[in-house]
Design a protein around this motif. Structure first.
Motif, short mmCIF file in Angstrom:
data_model
loop_
_atom_site.label_atom_id
_atom_site.label_comp_id
_atom_site.label_asym_id
_atom_site.label_seq_id
_atom_site.Cartn_x
_atom_site.Cartn_y
_atom_site.Cartn_z
N PHE A 75 47.69 27.86 37.34
CA PHE A 75 46.77 28.53 37.90
C PHE A 75 46.27 28.11 38.77
CE2 PHE A 75 42.04 27.88 36.16
CZ PHE A 75 42.16 29.15 35.62
N LEU A 116 43.14 37.84 44.42
CA LEU A 116 43.51 38.42 43.02
C LEU A 116 43.51 39.74 42.42
CD1 LEU A 116 44.49 37.38 40.46
CD2 LEU A 116 42.88 36.95 39.72
N VAL A 133 45.03 35.05 34.59
CA VAL A 133 45.90 34.21 34.55
C VAL A 133 46.48 32.95 34.38
CG1 VAL A 133 46.47 33.37 36.74
CG2 VAL A 133 44.93 35.40 37.03
N THR A 141 47.32 29.29 41.82
CA THR A 141 46.90 30.47 42.29
C THR A 141 45.14 29.97 42.75
OG1 THR A 141 48.41 31.88 40.53
CG2 THR A 141 46.28 32.77 41.11
N TRP A 142 44.71 29.56 41.85
CA TRP A 142 42.59 29.40 42.59
C TRP A 142 42.89 28.89 43.37
CZ3 TRP A 142 39.94 25.40 43.31
CH2 TRP A 142 37.95 26.21 43.04
N TRP A 199 40.88 36.01 35.65
CA TRP A 199 41.52 34.88 35.60
C TRP A 199 41.47 34.36 34.74
CZ3 TRP A 199 43.27 32.84 39.72
CH2 TRP A 199 42.10 32.78 41.34
#
Length: 464
Positions: free
Chosen positions: A322, A336, A345, A325-326, A342
């Motif tokens: 996470f 994204l 995710v 990705t963020w 989110w």
């Protein structure tokens, strides 16, 4: 007449019809995922029951030509051979997503790759932090792996309404994760690599690519070549499933003008029932049967090594996937997918903590000289994977319900006029809901013969 109807009704269905029905069922991800999970549970029960000796004998039974160094146990055939078929199908899916699917743009493909890298680095850091003072650091790679087969199975069973983009994200993440895990095994846990065999395998992959490039058809070319490539990769010391992924990624996924579907699509359609119904369940049955003593389970949360594994799988994977990705979406051009939130995710990041088979393999390699520590590490992998899967199942199930409710709201037609209510004009005088005036105007332009308006093809994204 009545007897003829009775004979027709009671007549046994044709073999072809039955076979097609079973094959179509196995192409459904929920069916394949359920078979995998059932086989894994059966293996665990069998290995820890009074018939555990029979399970060990069955799993360790050796078969194959010894002259070709392929006199392998059934468990090895399942992990290296049958799982290569699954990875071949996964490679085709990944290739399609990268070429014509959700990940065809670099900005979209970058996120799961970054997530995979961070999802391996952070769990290793968590493990080292727990074992920094007095622990055994040899097992740092155990919590870094995501089991692609089990993770996709869990997602298929609990996420029937989730966006397809989430599966594409997990597939890419898991494939990259497994490739990196295999590299870790080759570099840190393999005594030697046969570079001659590996070079010949690469040459075979080049031939495979050339055959695809020049539109050479015929299974008699590809099947022997695939077997040779797999055997060479296995002989090299690199995990043989790499051969399956590589050949899948080399398949042509775009059809020519004279083709109804591409070779990749055709092969996936043919092989998927075997992969989902035979290869993967047998792999789970032969690989998931880990005999764990009560003492090993009791030490999971007290000894540093097993505790580091659990923390790495449950928390390290979630934070790494996470967070990576963020961070990538926040500070780079990577984006994204618009169909995802989110919260989706986050649930996927928890699911990445299902390490299982690859983590079990690394446990055996890391503590090869310490059977007691190996048993504790395996117990920790089971506990950590179960906790991660449970947390992910809860999170993704909540998201699945939200998507299901949104789709139901979009399709609601209380007045029964054949047009969903969300596309109709509000009957209140002088009031036009946002976005509906345009839809009403489109319906008027379509003319009286158009019974239904144009519908949204993208799954609505709830919150997050």
């Amino acid at each position: 007449m009545r007897s003829a109807i009775r004979r027709t009704f009671l007549r046994r269905p044709s073999t072809l019809a039955e076979r097609n029905f079973v094959a179509d069922a196995l192409r459904q991800e929920t069916v394949g995922g359920a078979l995998l999970l059932i086989a894994a549970v059966a293996a665990l029960i069998w290995a820890n029951s009074g018939w555990s000796d029979a399970y060990e004998s069955f799993r360790d039974y050796r078969v194959g030509p010894e002259a070709l160094h392929l006199d392998l146990s059934l468990a090895t055939w399942a992990a290296d051979g049958l799982l290569a078929v699954f990875f071949f199908v996964a490679g085709i899916e990944l290739k399609r997503e990268l070429v014509v699917g959700e990940l065809r743009t670099p900005s979209a493909a970058a996120l799961p790759v970054v997530a995979a890298v961070c999802g391996m680095a952070v769990p290793a850091v968590f493990y080292v932090a727990v074992n920094a003072s007095g622990g055994d650091l040899h097992g740092w790679a155990i919590p870094t792996a995501t089991d692609i087969a089990f993770a996709l199975a869990v997602l298929a069973v609990i996420g029937t309404n989730l966006p397809s983009a989430l599966r594409a994200f997990l597939l890419t993440l898991a494939v990259v994760d497994d490739l990196l895990a295999i590299m870790v095994i080759a570099i840190f846990y393999t005594s030697s690599v046969d570079f001659a065999a590996l070079g010949l395998a690469v040459a075979g992959l080049v031939v495979f690519f050339v055959l695809q490039r020049f539109r050479i058809r015929g299974w008699w070319f590809y099947v022997p070549l695939a077997v040779v490539i797999w055997a060479l990769v296995h002989e090299s010391g690199v995990h043989a499933t790499v051969a399956g992924v590589a050949m899948g990624l080399l398949m042509r996924v775009t059809p020519d003008p004279d083709e109804k579907r591409s070779p990749a699509e055709h092969l996936e359609h043919v092989i998927r029932p075997f992969s989902a119904g035979i290869a993967v369940p047998l792999f789970a049955l032969l690989s998931a049967g880990v005999a764990v003593s009560g003492g090993a389970l009791g030490n999971v949360f007290t000894d540093k090594v097993p505790l580091g594994i659990v923390v790495g799988l449950v928390f390290g994977k979630a934070v790494g996937v996470f967070g990576g990705t963020w961070t990538a979406a926040r500070f780079t051009r990577a984006e994204l997918n618009k169909d995802l939130a989110w919260a989706d995710v986050l649930g996927l990041a928890m699911l990445a903590g299902v390490g299982f088979t690859v983590s079990l393999l690394i446990s055996e390699l890391a503590f090869a000289d310490d059977p007691g520590m190996t048993e504790e590490a395996k117990a920790a992998v089971l506990v950590g994977s179960l906790l991660a899967a449970t947390a992910a199942a809860i999170a993704l199930r909540l998201r699945d319900r939200k998507y299901r409710d949104l789709v139901a709201d979009e399709e609601r037609d209380e007045d029964g006029d054949g047009i969903p209510d969300c596309y109709q004009q509000d009957e209140r005088p002088g009031k036009e809901p946002d976005g509906q005036a345009e839809g009403q105007q489109e319906r008027q332009q379509d003319g009286p013969d158009d019974e239904f308006p144009v519908r949204h093809t993208r799954t609505p994204r709830p919150g997050g």
